[in-house]
Write a protein that holds these residues in place. Structure first.
Motif, PDB file in Angstrom:
ATOM      1  N   ALA A 100      52.300  20.421  44.917  1.00  0.00           N
ATOM      2  CA  ALA A 100      53.371  20.499  45.914  1.00  0.00           C
ATOM      3  C   ALA A 100      52.912  20.041  47.293  1.00  0.00           C
ATOM      4  N   PHE A 101      51.705  20.441  47.706  1.00  0.00           N
ATOM      5  CA  PHE A 101      51.248  20.183  49.069  1.00  0.00           C
ATOM      6  C   PHE A 101      50.169  19.125  49.182  1.00  0.00           C
ATOM      7  N   GLY A 102      49.485  18.816  48.087  1.00  0.00           N
ATOM      8  CA  GLY A 102      48.344  17.912  48.111  1.00  0.00           C
ATOM      9  C   GLY A 102      47.049  18.701  47.969  1.00  0.00           C
ATOM     10  N   HIS A 103      46.120  18.174  47.195  1.00  0.00           N
ATOM     11  CA  HIS A 103      44.851  18.877  46.950  1.00  0.00           C
ATOM     12  C   HIS A 103      44.076  19.130  48.239  1.00  0.00           C
ATOM     13  N   GLU A 104      44.226  18.262  49.214  1.00  0.00           N
ATOM     14  CA  GLU A 104      43.492  18.434  50.469  1.00  0.00           C
ATOM     15  C   GLU A 104      44.044  19.573  51.318  1.00  0.00           C
ATOM     16  N   ARG A 105      45.227  20.085  51.019  1.00  0.00           N
ATOM     17  CA  ARG A 105      45.863  21.126  51.812  1.00  0.00           C
ATOM     18  C   ARG A 105      45.748  22.521  51.190  1.00  0.00           C
ATOM     19  N   VAL A 106      45.292  22.596  49.953  1.00  0.00           N
ATOM     20  CA  VAL A 106      45.153  23.880  49.260  1.00  0.00           C
ATOM     21  C   VAL A 106      43.688  24.041  48.878  1.00  0.00           C
ATOM     22  N   PHE A 107      43.109  25.196  49.226  1.00  0.00           N
ATOM     23  CA  PHE A 107      41.682  25.429  48.979  1.00  0.00           C
ATOM     24  C   PHE A 107      41.484  26.502  47.926  1.00  0.00           C
ATOM     25  N   ARG A 108      40.701  26.181  46.921  1.00  0.00           N
ATOM     26  CA  ARG A 108      40.197  27.124  45.923  1.00  0.00           C
ATOM     27  C   ARG A 108      38.732  26.788  45.765  1.00  0.00           C
ATOM     28  N   ASP A 109      37.876  27.707  46.068  1.00  0.00           N
ATOM     29  CA  ASP A 109      36.454  27.450  46.216  1.00  0.00           C
ATOM     30  C   ASP A 109      35.829  26.545  45.157  1.00  0.00           C
TER      31      ASP A 109
END
Length: 181
Positions: free
Chosen positions: A31-40
């Motif tokens: 939905a937001f882009g991988h660069e905008r959502v962080f999962r360690d």
């Protein structure tokens, strides 16, 4: 190393919500882009130093999602302690920053109450909560993404970026703002 554009930080306990965290991350990243959502474990680059990357990314994030499974407050069988009670636990440390916090209740988990938490992290209990179940997983996470967009991420710049993403086939929020999750 900076993760630069992170807006959503996904906080979870691997033993309690590992698959739910992975699936939520993938749908939110779509939905937001991988660069905008962080999962360690997927957002950090090889060789990055864990404590430094987590702290730096938290400084950039605009919302913290705390994924809570049914056993989130259970004692660790090896130590006899609840992980969230350990001062060195990273799930606990991510709650130190004063940004909006959303409890994402997986598979029947109940909201955490302030009395169940140490005073320094009791604010977790006062944040909005939303349910995500395996039966309606896609719809539940899309609803969560819509709420994130409406309540936190809709600055003019983010709207423009999301509009351009939606024109390339990515989902964009289309629901009217509401107070309910």
């Amino acid at each position: 190393m900076s993760h630069g554009n992170v807006e959503v930080f996904v906080n979870y306990l691997t033993a309690n919500t590992g698959y739910g965290a992975a699936a939520c991350y993938e749908l939110l990243a779509h939905a937001f882009g991988h660069e905008r959502v962080f999962r360690d474990c997927v957002s950090m680059r090889p060789g990055e130093r864990y404590p430094q990357a987590i702290r730096q990314t938290l400084e950039e994030a605009r919302i913290l999602l705390v994924l809570i499974g049914p056993d989130w407050l259970a004692e660790d069988p090896d130590s006899g302690w609840r992980l969230v009670d350990r001062e060195d636990d990273w799930v606990r440390r991510t709650l130190e920053r004063d940004i909006p916090v959303v409890q994402v209740l997986l598979e029947g988990a109940r909201p955490v109450e302030a009395a169940e938490l140490a005073p320094d992290i009791a604010r977790l209990a006062h944040g909005q909560a939303t349910h995500v179940t395996h039966r309606a997983f896609g719809d539940d996470v899309r609803r969560l993404a819509d709420k994130i967009t409406e309540l936190v991420l809709c600055s003019a710049g983010t709207r423009a970026r999301m509009s351009s993403r939606s024109s390339s086939g990515h989902r964009r929020s289309s629901t009217a703002p509401s107070r309910e999750w």
